[in-house]
Write a protein that holds these residues in place. Structure first.
Motif, mmCIF file in Angstrom:
data_model
loop_
_atom_site.group_PDB
_atom_site.id
_atom_site.type_symbol
_atom_site.label_atom_id
_atom_site.label_comp_id
_atom_site.label_asym_id
_atom_site.label_seq_id
_atom_site.Cartn_x
_atom_site.Cartn_y
_atom_site.Cartn_z
ATOM 1 N N ILE A 78 -34.216 -9.538 94.496
ATOM 2 C CA ILE A 78 -34.239 -8.279 95.290
ATOM 3 C C ILE A 78 -35.264 -8.197 96.622
ATOM 4 O O ILE A 78 -35.086 -7.935 97.622
ATOM 5 N N GLY A 79 -36.321 -8.513 96.262
ATOM 6 C CA GLY A 79 -37.614 -8.716 97.144
ATOM 7 C C GLY A 79 -37.253 -9.663 98.273
ATOM 8 O O GLY A 79 -37.784 -9.640 99.203
ATOM 9 N N ALA A 80 -36.981 -10.923 97.728
ATOM 10 C CA ALA A 80 -36.503 -11.876 98.591
ATOM 11 C C ALA A 80 -35.572 -11.383 99.669
ATOM 12 O O ALA A 80 -35.597 -12.006 101.224
ATOM 13 N N ARG A 81 -34.678 -10.390 99.478
ATOM 14 C CA ARG A 81 -33.810 -9.969 100.487
ATOM 15 C C ARG A 81 -34.181 -8.476 101.097
ATOM 16 O O ARG A 81 -33.384 -8.157 101.962
ATOM 17 N N ALA A 82 -35.137 -8.157 100.621
ATOM 18 C CA ALA A 82 -35.648 -6.856 100.965
ATOM 19 C C ALA A 82 -34.496 -5.865 100.828
ATOM 20 O O ALA A 82 -34.104 -4.831 101.665
ATOM 21 N N ALA A 83 -33.845 -5.920 99.874
ATOM 22 C CA ALA A 83 -32.547 -5.062 99.498
ATOM 23 C C ALA A 83 -32.828 -3.713 99.253
ATOM 24 O O ALA A 83 -33.413 -3.404 98.411
ATOM 25 N N PRO A 84 -32.391 -2.806 100.034
ATOM 26 C CA PRO A 84 -32.586 -1.470 99.964
ATOM 27 C C PRO A 84 -31.844 -0.588 98.774
ATOM 28 O O PRO A 84 -30.878 0.205 98.892
ATOM 29 N N VAL A 85 -32.336 -0.861 97.613
ATOM 30 C CA VAL A 85 -31.806 -0.266 96.220
ATOM 31 C C VAL A 85 -32.967 0.105 95.317
ATOM 32 O O VAL A 85 -33.837 -0.584 95.341
ATOM 33 N N PRO A 86 -32.744 0.972 94.433
ATOM 34 C CA PRO A 86 -33.766 1.268 93.696
ATOM 35 C C PRO A 86 -34.214 0.614 92.410
ATOM 36 O O PRO A 86 -34.360 1.008 91.251
ATOM 37 N N ALA A 87 -33.952 -0.643 92.525
ATOM 38 C CA ALA A 87 -34.149 -1.477 91.344
ATOM 39 C C ALA A 87 -35.513 -1.571 90.714
ATOM 40 O O ALA A 87 -35.399 -1.460 89.364
ATOM 41 N N TYR A 88 -36.597 -1.750 91.615
ATOM 42 C CA TYR A 88 -37.674 -1.810 90.779
ATOM 43 C C TYR A 88 -37.962 -0.302 90.337
ATOM 44 O O TYR A 88 -38.208 -0.502 88.912
ATOM 45 N N ALA A 89 -37.874 0.764 90.710
ATOM 46 C CA ALA A 89 -38.273 1.990 90.078
ATOM 47 C C ALA A 89 -37.298 2.107 88.734
ATOM 48 O O ALA A 89 -37.649 2.610 87.592
ATOM 49 N N SER A 90 -36.040 1.809 88.916
ATOM 50 C CA SER A 90 -34.894 2.258 87.807
ATOM 51 C C SER A 90 -35.409 1.270 86.678
ATOM 52 O O SER A 90 -35.222 1.656 85.543
ATOM 53 N N LEU A 91 -35.380 -0.064 86.925
ATOM 54 C CA LEU A 91 -35.418 -0.900 85.936
ATOM 55 C C LEU A 91 -36.487 -0.843 85.099
ATOM 56 O O LEU A 91 -36.777 -1.028 83.764
ATOM 57 N N THR A 92 -37.755 -0.709 85.722
ATOM 58 C CA THR A 92 -39.093 -0.470 84.938
ATOM 59 C C THR A 92 -38.883 0.820 83.831
ATOM 60 O O THR A 92 -39.486 0.362 82.943
ATOM 61 N N ALA A 93 -38.815 1.654 84.652
ATOM 62 C CA ALA A 93 -38.444 2.941 83.848
ATOM 63 C C ALA A 93 -37.310 2.762 82.854
ATOM 64 O O ALA A 93 -37.571 3.202 81.458
ATOM 65 N N ALA A 94 -36.285 2.302 82.996
ATOM 66 C CA ALA A 94 -35.252 1.896 82.072
ATOM 67 C C ALA A 94 -35.659 1.072 80.786
ATOM 68 O O ALA A 94 -35.440 1.395 79.735
ATOM 69 N N LEU A 95 -36.536 0.241 81.011
ATOM 70 C CA LEU A 95 -36.976 -0.638 79.929
ATOM 71 C C LEU A 95 -37.938 -0.031 78.920
ATOM 72 O O LEU A 95 -37.925 -0.145 77.710
ATOM 73 N N THR A 96 -38.876 0.978 79.806
ATOM 74 C CA THR A 96 -39.476 1.883 78.794
ATOM 75 C C THR A 96 -38.882 2.890 78.029
ATOM 76 O O THR A 96 -39.123 2.784 76.800
ATOM 77 N N ILE A 97 -37.932 3.289 78.656
ATOM 78 C CA ILE A 97 -37.108 4.414 77.801
ATOM 79 C C ILE A 97 -36.353 3.562 76.745
ATOM 80 O O ILE A 97 -36.014 4.026 75.425
ATOM 81 N N ALA A 98 -35.717 2.511 76.934
ATOM 82 C CA ALA A 98 -34.999 1.614 76.050
ATOM 83 C C ALA A 98 -35.751 1.256 74.719
ATOM 84 O O ALA A 98 -35.046 1.338 73.766
ATOM 85 N N ARG A 99 -37.192 0.946 74.997
ATOM 86 C CA ARG A 99 -37.693 0.685 74.051
ATOM 87 C C ARG A 99 -38.521 2.090 73.062
ATOM 88 O O ARG A 99 -38.848 1.839 72.019
ATOM 89 N N HIS A 100 -39.070 2.977 73.709
ATOM 90 C CA HIS A 100 -39.445 4.073 73.372
ATOM 91 C C HIS A 100 -38.784 5.462 73.428
ATOM 92 O O HIS A 100 -39.445 6.356 72.942
ATOM 93 N N GLY A 101 -37.691 5.718 74.054
ATOM 94 C CA GLY A 101 -37.184 6.959 74.114
ATOM 95 C C GLY A 101 -36.179 7.211 72.837
ATOM 96 O O GLY A 101 -36.060 6.107 72.274
ATOM 97 N N THR A 102 -35.732 8.340 72.697
ATOM 98 C CA THR A 102 -34.691 8.670 71.636
ATOM 99 C C THR A 102 -33.826 9.388 72.102
ATOM 100 O O THR A 102 -33.724 9.978 73.095
ATOM 101 N N GLY A 103 -32.772 9.618 71.221
ATOM 102 C CA GLY A 103 -31.649 10.616 71.627
ATOM 103 C C GLY A 103 -30.779 10.564 72.532
ATOM 104 O O GLY A 103 -30.635 9.396 73.426
ATOM 105 N N ASP A 104 -30.659 11.612 73.465
ATOM 106 C CA ASP A 104 -30.154 11.614 74.632
ATOM 107 C C ASP A 104 -30.818 11.008 75.719
ATOM 108 O O ASP A 104 -30.120 10.293 76.508
ATOM 109 N N LEU A 105 -31.747 11.020 75.921
ATOM 110 C CA LEU A 105 -32.578 10.239 76.905
ATOM 111 C C LEU A 105 -32.472 8.987 76.982
ATOM 112 O O LEU A 105 -32.001 8.289 77.870
ATOM 113 N N ARG A 106 -32.257 8.106 75.531
ATOM 114 C CA ARG A 106 -32.043 6.684 75.680
ATOM 115 C C ARG A 106 -30.510 6.459 76.049
ATOM 116 O O ARG A 106 -30.142 5.863 76.644
#
Length: 366
Positions: A78-106
């Protein structure tokens, strides 16, 4: 030491690279920049359809069950193309929620895999850079009040805060620990902040924001969030520098001065060599840190801090050299180099700069 990616990561890299070559062309990015859209929704949907957004999510949430190394693979492309999508923000947050979130949030992560959701994290505060725990402690606080927590503090340069379904907010809890809270962005005061990449950023004022106790992610979420946010930022910067080097190499091979290609001048050869060395140094540090983070090694934070320093110091200097070797062309907004330069500058700023990372390395070693 083997720095080659395994078969899964190599296949993922080929998939993402091919998709972005088709869907994130300079002409397509130009079209997006002329619009008022916060990100390229068509590209975001294409990444979801190809399984990229769910690649690092657990299989029970519609993902492929891959991990930290694959996250870096995706963000580097994504960085090599400067692609205008929220991948960095979304994926880093998602990995944290996947490991430590519960219930509806996960369970909401299934919508991210389908491209129907954006997530983000507030990892920056005024006067501080991004550093892996335990070197970083947030200034924001969370005070228990019955079945709720009351948040106080300020977070800066939060990407896609206005578009996100929730923001992960680290805050110090009364007992001295640090927790990560899932906060709906409309509950905080958002103030737009400019970004070199053109992405929407915001300042979050947490002036007495009240959240339920269920918004607190499980133990270890803070370390997971900062580790992956640092790794993702360094991987994105690595991609930006690699693309800048490719453009610059092609330019000096074909651009002539005094009847000779620029590449034949010794001073140019030495400078492009310095850029290559900086790029390789960043790559080695980045992959070493990402692999250690994925494997749970005790020195992962230290190696990631070294990689972050390389992104803020040698890599940033290399981007300036790429601009210099292009002359005025590098600043022409109709030529793609300015985007890679802006992305490299932005992630160096997110990381807090070279001196801040040296302080982090010292704190971790001590």
């Amino acid at each position: 030491m083997d720095f080659d990616l395994d078969e899964n990561a190599q296949e993922l890299r080929s998939l993402v690279s091919g998709l972005l070559d088709r869907e994130a062309t300079p002409a397509r990015i130009d079209e997006h920049e002329r619009s008022a859209d916060p990100y390229d929704a068509r590209l975001w949907a294409a990444l979801a359809k190809a399984g990229v957004l769910g690649a690092c999510l657990p299989e029970d949430l519609g993902g492929s069950g891959l991990g930290t190394v694959e996250l870096a693979v995706i963000l580097r492309e994504i960085g090599a193309r400067a692609a205008p999508v929220p991948a960095y923000a979304s994926l880093t947050a998602a990995l944290t929620i996947a490991r430590h979130g519960t219930g509806d949030l996960r369970q909401r992560l299934t919508a991210l895999a389908d491209g129907e959701l954006v997530l983000t994290a507030a990892v920056r505060e005024p006067g501080s850079g991004l550093a892996p725990a335990p070197a970083a402690t947030p200034g924001a606080t969370a005070t228990r009040d019955g079945d709720t927590y009351v948040l106080q503090g300020v977070k800066t340069f939060v990407p896609y805060a206005g578009q996100a379904a929730c923001v992960l907010v680290p805050a110090r809890i009364g007992d001295g620990g640090v927790g990560v809270f899932a906060v709906e962005p409309d509950r905080a005061a958002l103030t737009p902040q400019p970004a070199a990449t053109g992405e929407p950023m915001a300042r979050l004022d947490l002036d007495g924001v009240r959240v339920s106790a269920g918004a607190l992610l499980g133990a270890g979420a803070y370390e997971t969030l900062l580790g992956h946010a640092t790794a993702g930022a360094v991987a994105t910067a690595s991609g930006a520098l690699a693309a800048a080097l490719d453009l610059t190499t092609a330019h000096v091979r074909t651009r002539e001065q005094f009847g000779r290609p620029l590449a034949e001048f010794q001073a140019v050869t030495m400078q492009i060599g310095d850029v290559y060395i900086a790029k390789r140094a960043l790559d080695v540090a980045m992959w070493a840190g990402v692999w250690r983070l994925a494997e749970g090694h005790d020195d992962a934070a230290e190696v990631l801090a070294v990689a972050a320093w390389a992104a803020c110091e040698g890599a940033l200097q290399a981007l300036y050299t790429c601009q210099h070797l292009h002359g005025g062309l590098g600043l022409d907004v109709t030529y793609p180099l300015h985007r890679h330069f802006a992305w490299g500058k932005h992630y160096a700023h997110l990381l807090g700069g070279a001196e801040a990372q040296l302080d982090t390395i010292g704190a971790l070693v001590a």
